[in-house]
Design a protein around this motif. Structure first.
Motif, PDB file in Angstrom:
ATOM      1  N   ASP A 165       0.862  -1.191   0.000  1.00  0.00           N
ATOM      2  CA  ASP A 165       0.000   0.000   0.000  1.00  0.00           C
ATOM      3  C   ASP A 165       0.895   1.236   0.000  1.00  0.00           C
ATOM      4  N   PRO A 166       1.382   1.661  -1.177  1.00  0.00           N
ATOM      5  CA  PRO A 166       2.373   2.731  -1.207  1.00  0.00           C
ATOM      6  C   PRO A 166       1.798   4.146  -1.078  1.00  0.00           C
ATOM      7  N   PHE A 167       0.485   4.324  -1.269  1.00  0.00           N
ATOM      8  CA  PHE A 167      -0.092   5.667  -1.314  1.00  0.00           C
ATOM      9  C   PHE A 167      -1.069   5.925  -0.160  1.00  0.00           C
ATOM     10  N   HIS A 168      -2.119   5.170  -0.049  1.00  0.00           N
ATOM     11  CA  HIS A 168      -3.108   5.232   1.027  1.00  0.00           C
ATOM     12  C   HIS A 168      -3.761   6.614   1.116  1.00  0.00           C
ATOM     13  N   MET A 169      -4.564   6.923   0.116  1.00  0.00           N
ATOM     14  CA  MET A 169      -5.347   8.159   0.129  1.00  0.00           C
ATOM     15  C   MET A 169      -6.353   8.116   1.273  1.00  0.00           C
ATOM     16  N   ASN A 170      -6.435   9.204   2.055  1.00  0.00           N
ATOM     17  CA  ASN A 170      -7.364   9.186   3.179  1.00  0.00           C
ATOM     18  C   ASN A 170      -8.259  10.415   3.286  1.00  0.00           C
ATOM     19  N   SER A 171      -8.099  11.405   2.427  1.00  0.00           N
ATOM     20  CA  SER A 171      -9.075  12.494   2.413  1.00  0.00           C
ATOM     21  C   SER A 171      -9.051  13.196   1.061  1.00  0.00           C
ATOM     22  N   ILE A 172     -10.223  13.713   0.690  1.00  0.00           N
ATOM     23  CA  ILE A 172     -10.381  14.522  -0.517  1.00  0.00           C
ATOM     24  C   ILE A 172     -11.254  15.713  -0.136  1.00  0.00           C
ATOM     25  N   ALA A 173     -10.829  16.897  -0.510  1.00  0.00           N
ATOM     26  CA  ALA A 173     -11.616  18.108  -0.293  1.00  0.00           C
ATOM     27  C   ALA A 173     -11.437  19.014  -1.504  1.00  0.00           C
ATOM     28  N   LEU A 174     -12.095  20.137  -1.509  1.00  0.00           N
ATOM     29  CA  LEU A 174     -11.952  21.108  -2.592  1.00  0.00           C
ATOM     30  C   LEU A 174     -11.104  22.288  -2.136  1.00  0.00           C
ATOM     31  N   ASP A 175     -10.270  22.789  -3.044  1.00  0.00           N
ATOM     32  CA  ASP A 175      -9.559  24.038  -2.741  1.00  0.00           C
ATOM     33  C   ASP A 175     -10.470  25.208  -3.130  1.00  0.00           C
ATOM     34  N   PRO A 176     -10.079  26.443  -2.833  1.00  0.00           N
ATOM     35  CA  PRO A 176     -10.957  27.577  -3.147  1.00  0.00           C
ATOM     36  C   PRO A 176     -11.294  27.732  -4.625  1.00  0.00           C
ATOM     37  N   GLN A 177     -10.492  27.160  -5.526  1.00  0.00           N
ATOM     38  CA  GLN A 177     -10.760  27.226  -6.965  1.00  0.00           C
ATOM     39  C   GLN A 177     -11.556  26.028  -7.469  1.00  0.00           C
ATOM     40  N   GLY A 178     -11.891  25.095  -6.588  1.00  0.00           N
ATOM     41  CA  GLY A 178     -12.672  23.935  -6.994  1.00  0.00           C
ATOM     42  C   GLY A 178     -11.848  22.741  -7.412  1.00  0.00           C
ATOM     43  N   ASN A 179     -10.524  22.798  -7.236  1.00  0.00           N
ATOM     44  CA  ASN A 179      -9.675  21.648  -7.512  1.00  0.00           C
ATOM     45  C   ASN A 179      -9.650  20.712  -6.296  1.00  0.00           C
ATOM     46  N   LEU A 180      -9.053  19.542  -6.462  1.00  0.00           N
ATOM     47  CA  LEU A 180      -9.051  18.544  -5.404  1.00  0.00           C
ATOM     48  C   LEU A 180      -7.829  18.692  -4.501  1.00  0.00           C
ATOM     49  N   VAL A 181      -8.060  18.641  -3.208  1.00  0.00           N
ATOM     50  CA  VAL A 181      -6.986  18.574  -2.221  1.00  0.00           C
ATOM     51  C   VAL A 181      -6.974  17.150  -1.686  1.00  0.00           C
ATOM     52  N   ILE A 182      -5.893  16.423  -1.950  1.00  0.00           N
ATOM     53  CA  ILE A 182      -5.821  14.998  -1.653  1.00  0.00           C
ATOM     54  C   ILE A 182      -4.704  14.741  -0.655  1.00  0.00           C
ATOM     55  N   SER A 183      -5.045  14.049   0.435  1.00  0.00           N
ATOM     56  CA  SER A 183      -4.049  13.633   1.430  1.00  0.00           C
ATOM     57  C   SER A 183      -3.741  12.159   1.248  1.00  0.00           C
ATOM     58  N   MET A 184      -2.449  11.824   1.233  1.00  0.00           N
ATOM     59  CA  MET A 184      -2.038  10.424   1.161  1.00  0.00           C
ATOM     60  C   MET A 184      -1.092  10.125   2.325  1.00  0.00           C
ATOM     61  N   ARG A 185      -1.552   9.252   3.189  1.00  0.00           N
ATOM     62  CA  ARG A 185      -0.819   8.905   4.404  1.00  0.00           C
ATOM     63  C   ARG A 185       0.558   8.333   4.107  1.00  0.00           C
TER      64      ARG A 185
END
Length: 406
Positions: free
Chosen positions: A239-259
């Motif tokens: 499991d090299p990435f492990h994405m754990n959250s997705i949100a929007l930035d103020p411009q509507g793009n994706l903010v992605i956290s990978m543990r």
């Protein structure tokens, strides 16, 4: 009454035994680093601090063995402990349970919260099975009474993962998904013919169930950026990435956290290109003094140019320091990131998994400490005004001004 007392004593003994075992199982590799907090706390929801500066409302969280499932064998050991039963729970701030949803036997629930859908307030959660540190299941939207009105998957044959189900004001859903793929892992010391989890951010139109956008970590992030040293807990799949959250930035793009890369990515929602990266091995933003986080969760914008994230600072196998909530000012044009605030718990909690932070209307912050079984509220100056100990950790916790009705 005698039978109930027996169950309580048996539950207490099982929780205590688990705590002893976990002290060794979660020991960090670095001798000088603090120990991860044991994810077994009070026998029930126990309010330790409730000061006048705390916000009114109700606490939403999930009970169960989701936290324990990250430690091989622990989930099974606690399967008959009443405090480890899965459920969506709403408590008032005095510690009185006001609402609970228990899933069918054999299923888990997580990420329970309130959101807005079609202009109405709703309850949302993930439900399914937990496998190797992620989930395989379905996202649920329910009305104010808990009656399910919509279910959703990540689309294109992908099941919904436990980590993220976020509704946007325009009727979209941001959903994490995991898929097992064949991979050459020789670049990171693994087998040439190995298997790993790709992790996917999916944007779905809720009403039509149409997939609007999907972003694959494996297609955009080099495998060598991983900070993970092992495969997923209880799994032979890396499991090299492990994405754990997705949100929007103020411009509507994706903010992605990978543990497992210890990084936050701002992703163009039209092209999939990474616009900037915060943290990790190849941060495109220069990190100012104090901007240090690892194995983080729940990265989202708190204002036009400030990211708030839960800094676990520990994976269980590796611990770099105590856990905290960090507010980080990001300036992509100047390629710079500056620490605004770092909030720790007075008990120096270390969460080896999970965790979140919620900005409250009055300026306070509610913090779910993940596998460190606490939920806390802090003022903007950092004063602790509310703190509760849980039997076990919760993936996320939220404070809302309303509770479901039966």
């Amino acid at each position: 009454m005698i039978r109930n007392s027996h169950h309580i004593r048996r539950g207490a003994a099982a929780l205590a035994a688990a705590a002893v075992g976990l002290g060794a199982a979660l020991a960090p590799s670095a001798a000088a680093a603090p120990l991860p907090s044991v994810p077994v706390g009070a026998l029930s929801y126990t309010v330790d601090v409730n000061k006048p500066g705390a916000s009114p409302g109700y606490i939403y969280y999930t009970s169960g063995v989701s936290a324990a499932a990250l430690v091989p064998g622990l989930g099974q050991a606690l399967s008959n402990v009443p405090q480890a039963a899965p459920g969506n729970v709403v408590m008032d701030k005095s510690g009185r349970e006001v609402w609970r949803y228990t899933p069918p036997k054999g299923q888990d629930v997580s990420n329970f919260r309130t959101q807005t859908y079609q202009g109405k307030r709703v309850l949302t959660w993930w439900q399914g099975s937990t496998v190797g540190g992620h989930g395989t299941g379905t996202d649920h939207i329910a009305d104010e009474h808990g009656h399910v009105i919509e279910t959703l998957s990540a689309g294109n044959g992908l099941n919904s993962d436990v980590h993220e189900f976020r509704l946007t004001p325009d009727g979209r859903a941001l959903i994490t998904a995991y898929r097992e793929v064949d991979a050459d892992l020789s670049a990171i010391g693994g087998p040439k013919n190995g298997k790993m989890y790709d992790t996917v951010a999916s944007v779905v139109d809720v009403a039509s169930k149409k997939v609007l956008f999907q972003w694959s970590a494996a297609q955009h992030v080099p495998l060598t950026d991983t900070t993970a040293s092992t495969s997923s807990p209880g799994s032979a799949v890396y499991d090299p990435f492990h994405m754990n959250s997705i949100a929007l930035d103020p411009q509507g793009n994706l903010v992605i956290s990978m543990r497992d890369t210890s990084a936050v990515y701002d992703v163009d929602i039209h092209t999939g290109k990474i616009r900037w990266q915060l943290g990790g091995k190849h941060s495109t933003l220069a990190l100012g003094p104090g901007v240090q986080f690892a194995f983080q969760h729940d990265a989202e914008f708190d204002g036009p140019d400030t990211i708030r994230l839960f800094n676990d600072n520990s994976s269980g196998q590796q611990t770099l320091g105590v856990s905290s909530v960090q507010w980080i000012h990001v300036d992509p044009a100047a390629r710079r990131a500056t620490l605004v605030r770092n909030q720790i718990h007075p008990s120096n909690l270390v969460a080896p998994a999970m965790g979140n932070a919620q900005g409250l209307p009055g300026g306070n912050t509610l913090v779910g400490w993940g596998m460190a079984p606490h939920i806390s509220e802090f003022t903007p100056s950092g004063a602790l005004v509310y703190d509760v100990a849980l039997p076990m950790g919760t993936y996320r916790a939220y404070l809302e001004d309303w509770a479901p009705t039966k």
